[in-house]
Write an enzyme that holds these catalytic residues in place. Structure first.
Site, mmCIF file in Angstrom:
data_model
loop_
_atom_site.group_PDB
_atom_site.id
_atom_site.type_symbol
_atom_site.label_atom_id
_atom_site.label_comp_id
_atom_site.label_asym_id
_atom_site.label_seq_id
_atom_site.Cartn_x
_atom_site.Cartn_y
_atom_site.Cartn_z
ATOM 1 N N VAL A 11 0.844 -1.190 0.000
ATOM 2 C CA VAL A 11 0.000 0.000 0.000
ATOM 3 C C VAL A 11 0.881 1.243 0.000
ATOM 4 O O VAL A 11 1.912 1.286 0.692
ATOM 5 C CB VAL A 11 -0.964 0.002 1.214
ATOM 6 C CG1 VAL A 11 -0.210 0.017 2.525
ATOM 7 C CG2 VAL A 11 -1.950 1.165 1.138
ATOM 8 N N GLU A 104 -9.531 5.027 6.469
ATOM 9 C CA GLU A 104 -9.721 5.887 5.295
ATOM 10 C C GLU A 104 -11.184 5.903 4.838
ATOM 11 O O GLU A 104 -11.471 6.039 3.658
ATOM 12 C CB GLU A 104 -8.817 5.399 4.148
ATOM 13 C CG GLU A 104 -7.363 5.209 4.531
ATOM 14 C CD GLU A 104 -6.657 6.505 4.883
ATOM 15 O OE1 GLU A 104 -7.179 7.572 4.528
ATOM 16 O OE2 GLU A 104 -5.591 6.451 5.515
#
Length: 208
Positions: A11, A104
């Protein structure tokens, strides 16, 4: 497919993930994206602001799209975004995905990108097919381009459950400077300069 055969989950962090990494990282490498800008174009209702007084956090925007949204960008020549590619321990991939999806959650979606770096003076891919969280323009928290002095004022005075918005800016600026000799972000540094000027004018107090 066994854990050994499966492609590692990697990521890319370009905001708070740079200075507050995800858990269970087994490898991290600094690098940059091509064709993007990093902008404080996303409202933060849950971390650096409140529903009544949202702060501002960064998102990635394709440079071509930003040129449309911003009208006239103060930093037209930059189209790379520096950050860190984190490879997660395969045993904890599901746990980390859930953790990041929750962290997120305020308007972000996942995109797959290649992360570049500089080796021996050449640009090379350092992390292929890497995932990153992007607040796309159609998400409800996307606010787009704001005048930079107005944006700095908003960041300077906003506070949320995760702390002061300006501290997010300061930590991010400091982290980007340390990534690599070449790492840079004119928009980020210009906002930092303006917020520190507000500190000097009004004192470095906790705003409400």
């Amino acid at each position: 497919m066994t854990i050994e055969e499966k492609k590692p989950y990697t990521v890319f962090g370009y905001g708070s993930l740079i200075f507050k990494p995800p858990p269970h990282v087994i490898r991290q490498v600094p690098g940059f994206l091509k064709g993007y800008v990093r902008r404080f174009a996303q409202k933060s209702h849950d971390h650096r602001g409140t529903p009544e007084n949202p702060g501002r956090v960064v998102t990635l925007v394709h440079k071509a799209d930003w040129d449309v949204f911003s009208g006239s960008d103060a930093f037209p020549d930059e189209d790379v975004v520096w950050g860190i590619a984190y490879t997660i321990d395969p045993q904890y991939e599901s746990e980390v995905r859930d953790y990041l999806d929750y962290r997120e959650k305020d308007g972000y979606t996942i995109e797959e990108i290649d992360v570049w770096g500089i080796e021996d003076g050449r640009e090379v891919v350092v992390a292929a097919n890497c995932f990153t969280y992007v607040g796309l323009p159609e998400n409800p928290s996307f606010i787009g381009s704001e005048p930079i002095d107005q944006l700095a004022e908003r960041i300077w005075q906003s506070v949320g459950p995760s702390g002061r918005n300006k501290d997010y800016l300061y930590e991010l600026s400091a982290a980007v400077r340390k990534l690599a000799p070449e790492s840079h972000d004119s928009h980020l540094y210009a906002l930092e300069t303006r917020c520190r000027r507000l500190d000097a004018e009004h004192g470095d107090a906790h705003q409400n």
